[in-house]
Design an enzyme around this catalytic site. Structure first.
Site, short mmCIF file in Angstrom:
data_model
loop_
_atom_site.label_atom_id
_atom_site.label_comp_id
_atom_site.label_asym_id
_atom_site.label_seq_id
_atom_site.Cartn_x
_atom_site.Cartn_y
_atom_site.Cartn_z
N ASN A 1 0.80 -1.22 0.00
CA ASN A 1 0.00 0.00 0.00
C ASN A 1 0.84 1.28 0.00
OD1 ASN A 1 -2.60 1.62 0.79
ND2 ASN A 1 -1.11 2.11 2.38
N TYR B 1 3.86 9.29 -11.29
CA TYR B 1 2.85 8.57 -10.51
C TYR B 1 2.04 7.66 -11.42
CZ TYR B 1 -0.86 7.92 -6.99
OH TYR B 1 -1.75 7.39 -6.09
#
Length: 257
Positions: A94, A161
């Site tokens: 995560n 990203y």
């Protein structure tokens, strides 16, 4: 009918590693897993923050400082978790970062690019490979990678990203194929607009406008809503789901207008 071990809808007694667990979706996942009876390794950069989350989780959690961009730290921490907790059944990748980066940003762009891939793509495969000897001993090993709807589309100014999160979806599929014969499932969640530290700087009024314009549910999601999908994928009963890339986005990706 009594559930067999690989059809159980309980993770009680299972050992889970959650990276980036000090806040946001990672924190929500760690707390949910602990409430379901799992033993949780709460990992993040800030040990004090991990300790706080572990306290919130109760006796079923232990805190570990971990920089997932550090290959040596991953190997050492995973080994320590296995030694402390006796096994590893679940891995939730995560940990993440988000920084805007202009293509004309010179060396700054390069820095953002390398950081994004190190934390959100390279670290995922390193965590999997470090945990694999232990996961192979589990009768219901589960891996969940947290990507983003930026891995399914793109927002301007976020190419590092976007590239890393798109890589996570591909890595998930590759790992699912490689590990499928061993019964280890690997799935990917793509959160959309969620109320986390990454979106905290966005004014609430802008969140409302964006959500009403872009999502079917017309709101931002809560970290706990992502955590519940993660829980569903790590259940022993989720034994025939692998290689899936699942948006948890309030209908962001299905809405055309």
């Amino acid at each position: 009918m009594t559930d067999t071990p690989n059809r159980s809808r309980s993770i009680a007694g299972r050992v889970a590693i959650v990276t980036g667990a000090a806040s946001g979706m990672g924190r929500a996942t760690a707390k949910l897993f602990a409430s379901e009876g799992a033993k949780v390794a709460v990992t993040d950069l800030d040990l004090a923050a991990c300790q706080e989350v572990a306290r919130e989780c109760g006796t079923n959690a232990r805190p570990y400082a971990l920089d997932v961009s550090d290959k040596g730290a991953i190997a050492a921490t995973v080994a320590q978790i296995a030694a402390d907790m006796g096994r590893i059944d679940i891995l939730v990748n995560n940990a993440g970062i988000s920084r805007h980066a202009s293509l004309d940003g010179g060396e700054e762009y390069e820095n953002v690019w390398h950081s994004a891939l190190a934390v959100m793509l390279t670290a995922h495969q390193r965590m999997v490979r470090a945990a694999l000897p232990h996961l192979r001993k589990s009768d219901a090993a589960r891996i969940v990678n947290i990507a983003s709807t930026e891995g399914l589309g793109a927002t301007p100014g976020l190419t590092p990203y976007v590239a890393s999160k798109t890589g996570v979806t591909g890595l998930t599929r590759g790992l699912a194929v490689d590990l499928g014969p061993e019964g280890i499932t690997v799935n990917c969640i793509c959160p959309g607009p969620i109320k986390t530290n990454m979106t905290a700087a966005i004014p609430d009024e802008h969140k409302i406008i964006y959500a009403k314009r872009r999502t079917a549910l017309k709101r931002y999601g809560e970290p706990e809503e992502v955590a519940h999908m993660t829980l569903s994928l790590v259940l022993p009963a989720a034994s025939f789901i692998t290689g899936a890339v699942i948006p948890v986005d309030g209908g962001l990706m299905v809405r055309n207008a």
